[in-house]
Design a protein around this motif. Sequence first.
Motif, PDB file in Angstrom:
ATOM      1  N   GLY A 230       0.869  -1.159   0.000  1.00 42.00           N
ATOM      2  CA  GLY A 230       0.000   0.000   0.000  1.00 42.00           C
ATOM      3  C   GLY A 230       0.908   1.211   0.000  1.00 42.00           C
ATOM      4  O   GLY A 230       1.791   1.328   0.855  1.00 42.00           O
ATOM      5  N   VAL A 231       0.739   2.087  -0.975  1.00 39.02           N
ATOM      6  CA  VAL A 231       1.623   3.240  -1.127  1.00 39.02           C
ATOM      7  C   VAL A 231       0.800   4.515  -1.048  1.00 39.02           C
ATOM      8  O   VAL A 231      -0.264   4.620  -1.665  1.00 39.02           O
ATOM      9  N   THR A 232       1.317   5.473  -0.301  1.00 39.65           N
ATOM     10  CA  THR A 232       0.731   6.803  -0.233  1.00 39.65           C
ATOM     11  C   THR A 232       1.819   7.799  -0.586  1.00 39.65           C
ATOM     12  O   THR A 232       2.912   7.741  -0.034  1.00 39.65           O
ATOM     13  N   VAL A 233       1.524   8.703  -1.521  1.00 38.95           N
ATOM     14  CA  VAL A 233       2.453   9.783  -1.850  1.00 38.95           C
ATOM     15  C   VAL A 233       1.932  11.043  -1.185  1.00 38.95           C
ATOM     16  O   VAL A 233       0.828  11.516  -1.496  1.00 38.95           O
ATOM     17  N   GLU A 234       2.723  11.554  -0.261  1.00 37.51           N
ATOM     18  CA  GLU A 234       2.376  12.762   0.484  1.00 37.51           C
ATOM     19  C   GLU A 234       2.906  13.998  -0.232  1.00 37.51           C
ATOM     20  O   GLU A 234       3.962  13.938  -0.873  1.00 37.51           O
ATOM     21  N   VAL A 235       2.197  15.101  -0.068  1.00 37.11           N
ATOM     22  CA  VAL A 235       2.671  16.409  -0.498  1.00 37.11           C
ATOM     23  C   VAL A 235       3.002  17.178   0.776  1.00 37.11           C
ATOM     24  O   VAL A 235       2.146  17.325   1.651  1.00 37.11           O
ATOM     25  N   GLU A 236       4.230  17.621   0.877  1.00 36.11           N
ATOM     26  CA  GLU A 236       4.673  18.306   2.097  1.00 36.11           C
ATOM     27  C   GLU A 236       3.750  19.480   2.419  1.00 36.11           C
ATOM     28  O   GLU A 236       3.420  20.295   1.547  1.00 36.11           O
ATOM     29  N   GLY A 237       3.302  19.521   3.690  1.00 38.61           N
ATOM     30  CA  GLY A 237       2.468  20.619   4.157  1.00 38.61           C
ATOM     31  C   GLY A 237       0.994  20.491   3.829  1.00 38.61           C
ATOM     32  O   GLY A 237       0.213  21.389   4.150  1.00 38.61           O
ATOM     33  N   ARG A 238       0.620  19.385   3.210  1.00 42.02           N
ATOM     34  CA  ARG A 238      -0.795  19.190   2.862  1.00 42.02           C
ATOM     35  C   ARG A 238      -1.315  17.940   3.551  1.00 42.02           C
ATOM     36  O   ARG A 238      -0.613  16.937   3.647  1.00 42.02           O
ATOM     37  N   GLU A 239      -2.559  18.027   3.979  1.00 42.40           N
ATOM     38  CA  GLU A 239      -3.168  16.883   4.659  1.00 42.40           C
ATOM     39  C   GLU A 239      -3.536  15.770   3.680  1.00 42.40           C
ATOM     40  O   GLU A 239      -3.372  14.590   3.971  1.00 42.40           O
ATOM     41  N   LYS A 240      -4.048  16.154   2.511  1.00 39.23           N
ATOM     42  CA  LYS A 240      -4.522  15.189   1.533  1.00 39.23           C
ATOM     43  C   LYS A 240      -3.346  14.677   0.694  1.00 39.23           C
ATOM     44  O   LYS A 240      -2.551  15.465   0.197  1.00 39.23           O
ATOM     45  N   PRO A 241      -3.235  13.355   0.514  1.00 43.77           N
ATOM     46  CA  PRO A 241      -2.141  12.833  -0.313  1.00 43.77           C
ATOM     47  C   PRO A 241      -2.351  13.134  -1.790  1.00 43.77           C
ATOM     48  O   PRO A 241      -3.466  13.424  -2.231  1.00 43.77           O
ATOM     49  N   ALA A 242      -1.269  13.031  -2.544  1.00 44.36           N
ATOM     50  CA  ALA A 242      -1.353  13.197  -3.994  1.00 44.36           C
ATOM     51  C   ALA A 242      -1.852  11.924  -4.653  1.00 44.36           C
ATOM     52  O   ALA A 242      -2.587  11.969  -5.640  1.00 44.36           O
ATOM     53  N   LEU A 243      -1.458  10.784  -4.097  1.00 49.32           N
ATOM     54  CA  LEU A 243      -1.716   9.499  -4.750  1.00 49.32           C
ATOM     55  C   LEU A 243      -1.807   8.409  -3.699  1.00 49.32           C
ATOM     56  O   LEU A 243      -1.083   8.449  -2.704  1.00 49.32           O
ATOM     57  N   VAL A 244      -2.687   7.459  -3.932  1.00 48.72           N
ATOM     58  CA  VAL A 244      -2.719   6.215  -3.153  1.00 48.72           C
ATOM     59  C   VAL A 244      -2.780   5.067  -4.153  1.00 48.72           C
ATOM     60  O   VAL A 244      -3.412   5.181  -5.205  1.00 48.72           O
ATOM     61  N   ALA A 245      -2.084   3.978  -3.829  1.00 45.20           N
ATOM     62  CA  ALA A 245      -2.021   2.854  -4.762  1.00 45.20           C
ATOM     63  C   ALA A 245      -1.773   1.556  -4.020  1.00 45.20           C
ATOM     64  O   ALA A 245      -1.264   1.542  -2.898  1.00 45.20           O
TER      65      ALA A 245
END
Length: 157
Positions: A131-146
């Motif tokens: 399970g992968v989550t791509v975070e964007v620094e300083g943002r609560e919502k991730p960019a991508l989940v896979a």
Amino acid sequence: MNPAGEHSFDDLRARLGQEVGVSRWFVIDQARIDAFADLTEDHQYIHVDPERAAATPFGTTIAHGFLTLSMLSAMAYDAQPRLANLRMGVNYGFERVRFVSPVPVGARIRGRFVLDALEERAPDEVQLTYGVTVEVEGREKPALVAVWLGRRYLEAA
């Protein structure tokens, strides 16, 4: 678990369902976005034209979703544990990919990897599901989940 070094099946089995690694931060600057646009021939203005993109709800250019997805390879080198006696690994595909939120130009992203499954397919082959989550620094919502599948082939015993 430190992803550096080599790990046995037992090491990995003990971590099923747990986060096994976090990548370093990657800057998604306009040069990277433009290079990706050139390679993929996807020059949609929201990615490559800062003036036009400024008038969109994003307010700036944003990374292609597939650029963010492609960055998983580099993130995996940082974060995924390496199996002992590895001969080679291949990308087997994705069960699910969602582009949850845009990555604005200049943002930093990183990947978080959870080992969801480990399946021994043959004496020298294992399939790993992350399970992968791509975070964007300083943002609560991730960019991508896979949900990402990888095959690992081991040296013969």
